[in-house]
Design a protein around this motif. Structure first.
Motif, short mmCIF file in Angstrom:
data_model
loop_
_atom_site.label_atom_id
_atom_site.label_comp_id
_atom_site.label_asym_id
_atom_site.label_seq_id
_atom_site.Cartn_x
_atom_site.Cartn_y
_atom_site.Cartn_z
N LYS A 129 0.83 -1.20 0.00
CA LYS A 129 0.00 0.00 0.00
C LYS A 129 0.87 1.25 0.00
CE LYS A 129 -3.76 2.21 2.58
NZ LYS A 129 -4.66 2.10 3.76
N THR A 130 1.93 1.26 0.81
CA THR A 130 2.83 2.42 0.85
C THR A 130 3.56 2.59 -0.47
OG1 THR A 130 3.16 2.23 3.24
CG2 THR A 130 4.85 3.41 2.00
N LEU A 131 4.04 1.50 -1.03
CA LEU A 131 4.75 1.57 -2.31
C LEU A 131 3.83 2.12 -3.41
CD1 LEU A 131 6.73 -1.80 -2.26
CD2 LEU A 131 7.65 0.50 -1.90
N ASP A 132 2.59 1.66 -3.43
CA ASP A 132 1.65 2.13 -4.44
C ASP A 132 1.33 3.62 -4.24
OD1 ASP A 132 1.59 -0.38 -5.55
OD2 ASP A 132 -0.32 -0.96 -4.65
N ALA A 133 1.18 4.02 -2.97
CA ALA A 133 0.87 5.42 -2.69
C ALA A 133 2.02 6.33 -3.11
CB ALA A 133 0.57 5.60 -1.20
N TYR A 134 3.25 5.91 -2.84
CA TYR A 134 4.41 6.72 -3.22
C TYR A 134 4.59 6.73 -4.73
CZ TYR A 134 5.95 7.34 1.61
OH TYR A 134 6.04 7.70 2.93
N ALA A 135 4.28 5.62 -5.39
CA ALA A 135 4.37 5.59 -6.85
C ALA A 135 3.38 6.59 -7.46
CB ALA A 135 4.08 4.18 -7.37
N LEU A 136 2.18 6.65 -6.90
CA LEU A 136 1.18 7.61 -7.36
C LEU A 136 1.68 9.03 -7.18
CD1 LEU A 136 -1.74 8.04 -8.40
CD2 LEU A 136 -2.46 8.10 -6.00
N ALA A 137 2.34 9.29 -6.05
CA ALA A 137 2.87 10.62 -5.78
C ALA A 137 3.98 10.99 -6.76
CB ALA A 137 3.39 10.68 -4.34
N VAL A 138 4.88 10.07 -7.04
CA VAL A 138 5.96 10.34 -8.00
C VAL A 138 5.39 10.64 -9.38
CG1 VAL A 138 7.97 9.36 -9.19
CG2 VAL A 138 7.67 9.00 -6.72
N ARG A 139 4.36 9.88 -9.74
CA ARG A 139 3.74 10.08 -11.06
C ARG A 139 2.98 11.40 -11.14
NH1 ARG A 139 2.57 4.14 -10.47
NH2 ARG A 139 4.13 3.12 -11.80
N LEU B 55 -8.42 18.90 -2.37
CA LEU B 55 -7.83 17.67 -1.84
C LEU B 55 -7.79 17.74 -0.32
CD1 LEU B 55 -4.75 17.07 -4.19
CD2 LEU B 55 -7.01 16.01 -4.33
N SER B 56 -8.03 16.61 0.32
CA SER B 56 -7.98 16.57 1.77
C SER B 56 -6.55 16.73 2.26
CB SER B 56 -8.54 15.24 2.28
OG SER B 56 -7.66 14.17 1.94
N ALA B 57 -6.41 17.13 3.51
CA ALA B 57 -5.08 17.28 4.10
C ALA B 57 -4.33 15.95 4.07
CB ALA B 57 -5.19 17.80 5.53
N ALA B 58 -5.05 14.84 4.27
CA ALA B 58 -4.40 13.53 4.25
C ALA B 58 -3.86 13.20 2.87
CB ALA B 58 -5.39 12.46 4.70
N THR B 59 -4.62 13.54 1.84
CA THR B 59 -4.17 13.27 0.47
C THR B 59 -2.96 14.14 0.12
OG1 THR B 59 -6.40 12.66 -0.23
CG2 THR B 59 -4.84 13.28 -1.96
N VAL B 60 -3.01 15.41 0.51
CA VAL B 60 -1.88 16.30 0.27
C VAL B 60 -0.63 15.76 0.97
CG1 VAL B 60 -0.95 18.61 0.73
CG2 VAL B 60 -3.31 18.35 -0.08
N ALA B 61 -0.79 15.33 2.22
CA ALA B 61 0.34 14.80 2.99
C ALA B 61 0.91 13.56 2.31
CB ALA B 61 -0.10 14.47 4.41
N TYR C 193 0.88 12.82 -0.95
CA TYR C 193 1.64 13.22 -2.14
C TYR C 193 3.00 13.82 -1.76
CZ TYR C 193 -2.03 12.48 -5.64
OH TYR C 193 -2.94 11.90 -6.50
N VAL C 194 3.00 14.65 -0.74
CA VAL C 194 4.27 15.27 -0.32
C VAL C 194 5.22 14.20 0.23
CG1 VAL C 194 5.33 16.88 1.32
CG2 VAL C 194 3.26 17.54 0.07
N ALA C 195 4.69 13.23 0.97
CA ALA C 195 5.53 12.15 1.49
C ALA C 195 6.16 11.36 0.35
CB ALA C 195 4.70 11.23 2.38
N GLY C 196 5.39 11.13 -0.71
CA GLY C 196 5.94 10.41 -1.86
C GLY C 196 7.01 11.20 -2.57
N PHE D 14 5.79 22.11 5.08
CA PHE D 14 5.02 21.50 6.16
C PHE D 14 3.54 21.48 5.80
CE2 PHE D 14 8.76 23.47 8.13
CZ PHE D 14 9.33 22.35 8.71
N VAL D 15 2.96 20.29 5.88
CA VAL D 15 1.55 20.13 5.55
C VAL D 15 0.72 20.39 6.80
CG1 VAL D 15 -0.20 18.57 4.63
CG2 VAL D 15 2.18 18.38 3.86
N PRO D 16 -0.12 21.43 6.81
CA PRO D 16 -0.95 21.69 7.98
C PRO D 16 -1.89 20.53 8.26
CG PRO D 16 -0.99 23.55 6.45
CD PRO D 16 -0.33 22.42 5.74
N ALA D 17 -2.05 20.22 9.52
CA ALA D 17 -2.95 19.13 9.90
C ALA D 17 -4.40 19.54 9.65
CB ALA D 17 -2.76 18.79 11.38
N ASP D 18 -5.22 18.57 9.31
CA ASP D 18 -6.64 18.83 9.12
C ASP D 18 -7.26 19.12 10.48
OD1 ASP D 18 -9.36 18.77 8.57
OD2 ASP D 18 -9.15 17.19 7.07
N PRO D 19 -7.92 20.27 10.64
CA PRO D 19 -8.50 20.60 11.94
C PRO D 19 -9.68 19.73 12.34
CG PRO D 19 -9.16 22.22 10.30
CD PRO D 19 -8.14 21.34 9.65
#
Length: 315
Positions: A58-68, A110-116, A118-121, A144-149
Motif C-alpha cells: 500500500k505504501t509503495l503504491d501510494a508513493y508511486a502515485l505521488a511520484v507520477r 484535496l484533503s489534508a491527508a491526500t496532500v500529505a 503526495y508530499v511524502a511520496g 510543512f503540511v498543515p494538519a486537518d482541523p
C-alpha cells in the motif's frame, strides 16, 4: 551482473554498481522519466529505507502515485529535478492544497491527508535520488503540511447500527468479512488474507501491517460466520477477492440497506469504539487493533461529548 542490461525490477536496480545506479538516476531525472524514477523510489524504499523489504504494498503504491504526480508537475513548472529551487517544494505543496478533489462524488479541494501523502511520496523520491548518488537536494525540508482541523473520527465516524442493518443483506462470505473488520477489528487487507490455519480455537493469528503478528480473540458471532464458509483457495484462504472486489460487494449491500458505504475503515472504528466503551482503556483497545501507539487508537474511538457528565456532576 551486466550493468548494461535493462533493469525491470526494484531489486535488480538496487543490485547495480554505484556508478551505474547514479548514471541511471541522473538520466531519469534529466528526462523526467516517470516510470524510471518510480522504480528508483521503490528500489530505495525496499532496500534502504527504515522498513526495507517490509514496506507495505500500500505504501509503495501510494508513493508511486505521488511520484507520477510530482514529476510531470516539476517538468511543466520548469523545475530541474536534480537542482530544484529552495522554494520548489513549497510551490508543489501550495499547488496540491489548491487542487480540486477529483474523487467520484467529491467536492472541494484535496484533503489534508491526500496532500500529505503526495508530499511524502515526493520526499521519498528525493531520498531515493540521494541514495542513488544523483543529488543532495532536499526541496521539501521546509514544506510543512498543515494538519486537518477536523478529526478523522468526525469526518468518517464508525458504523454503529449500520452493521446489524447490513449483515442480513450480505451473503455468508461477505458477512464474515464485515464481521472480521467490525467485530474482530481487522484491517480489510488483514481480513482478506485470513487462512483456516490462522484459527486456533477462539483466537486468530493476524499477519498485520509491517509484518507484525498479533493474536486476536474472536467473538462467537465471528467464529460462527467463519465456520459457515469453507476456504476457497488451496492454501486455506477464506477470500479470493482483492480490495476492489470486496468494496464493490460491500457497497452494493449497503445500498440495498439504504445506507452510505464509507469504507472498511469505519467498520474497524466500530470495533474500537465498542471495545473502549466496554473497557475504558485505550491501551487494551490499541493492542486489539494492532496499533503501535495509543495516539493512533484515539483516532479510532468515538467518545460521546457528555462522556464525563456524571463524573463532574458532583464537582
Amino acid at each position: 551482473m551486466n550493468d548494461l542490461v535493462p533493469v525491470q525490477s526494484a531489486l535488480g536496480l538496487a543490485g547495480l554498481s554505484d556508478q551505474t545506479l547514479r548514471v541511471r538516476a541522473v538520466e531519469a531525472a534529466a528526462t523526467y522519466d516517470v516510470e524510471a524514477l518510480t522504480l528508483i523510489t521503490q528500489a530505495y524504499m525496499t532496500t534502504a529505507s527504515r522498513k526495507g523489504a517490509r514496506t507495505s504494498r500500500k505504501t509503495l503504491d501510494a508513493y508511486a502515485l505521488a511520484v507520477r504526480d510530482f514529476v510531470p508537475w516539476a517538468q511543466a513548472s520548469g523545475v530541474q529535478l536534480l537542482r530544484p529551487g529552495r522554494r520548489d517544494g513549497g510551490r508543489y505543496l501550495a499547488t496540491l492544497q489548491q487542487r480540486p478533489s477529483q474523487g467520484k462524488g467529491k467536492t472541494g479541494r484535496l484533503s489534508a491527508a491526500t496532500v500529505a501523502q503526495y508530499v511524502a511520496g515526493a520526499r521519498a523520491l528525493y531520498r531515493a535520488l540521494r541514495w542513488a548518488g544523483a543529488t543532495e537536494a532536499q526541496p521539501f525540508d521546509g514544506a510543512f503540511v498543515p494538519a486537518d482541523p477536523t478529526p478523522g473520527i468526525v469526518k468518517n465516524p464508525p458504523y454503529m447500527r449500520e452493521i446489524d442493518a447490513v449483515l442480513p443483506l450480505c451473503e455468508p462470505r461477505l458477512a464474515a468479512l464485515l464481521l472480521l473488520c467490525a467485530h474482530a477489528g481487522l484491517r480489510v487487507n488483514e481480513a482478506l488474507g485470513v487462512r483456516q490455519g490462522d484459527l486456533h480455537g477462539h483466537t486468530l493469528t493476524v499477519h498485520g501491517k509491517g509484518g507484525k503478528v498479533r493474536r486476536v480473540p474472536l467473538g462467537a458471532r465471528v467464529r460462527a460466520a467463519l465456520h459457515d464458509v469453507p476456504p476457497v483457495t488451496a492454501d486455506g484462504r477464506y477470500f479470493a477477492w482483492d480490495y476492489g472486489q470486496a468494496c464493490y460487494r460491500m457497497k452494493k449491500a449497503f445500498a440495498q440497506a439504504g445506507l452510505v458505504w464509507r469504507g472498511f475503515h469505519a467498520a474497524r472504528k466500530h470495533s474500537g469504539t465498542r471495545l473502549y466503551a466496554a473497557t475504558r482503556d485505550f491501551t487494551r483497545v490499541g493492542l486489539f487493533l494492532g496499533h503501535a501507539s495509543v495516539d493512533t487508537t484515539r483516532r479510532y474511538v468515538a467518545v460521546a461529548e457528555d462522556d464525563v457528565s456524571a463524573e463532574v456532576e458532583g464537582f
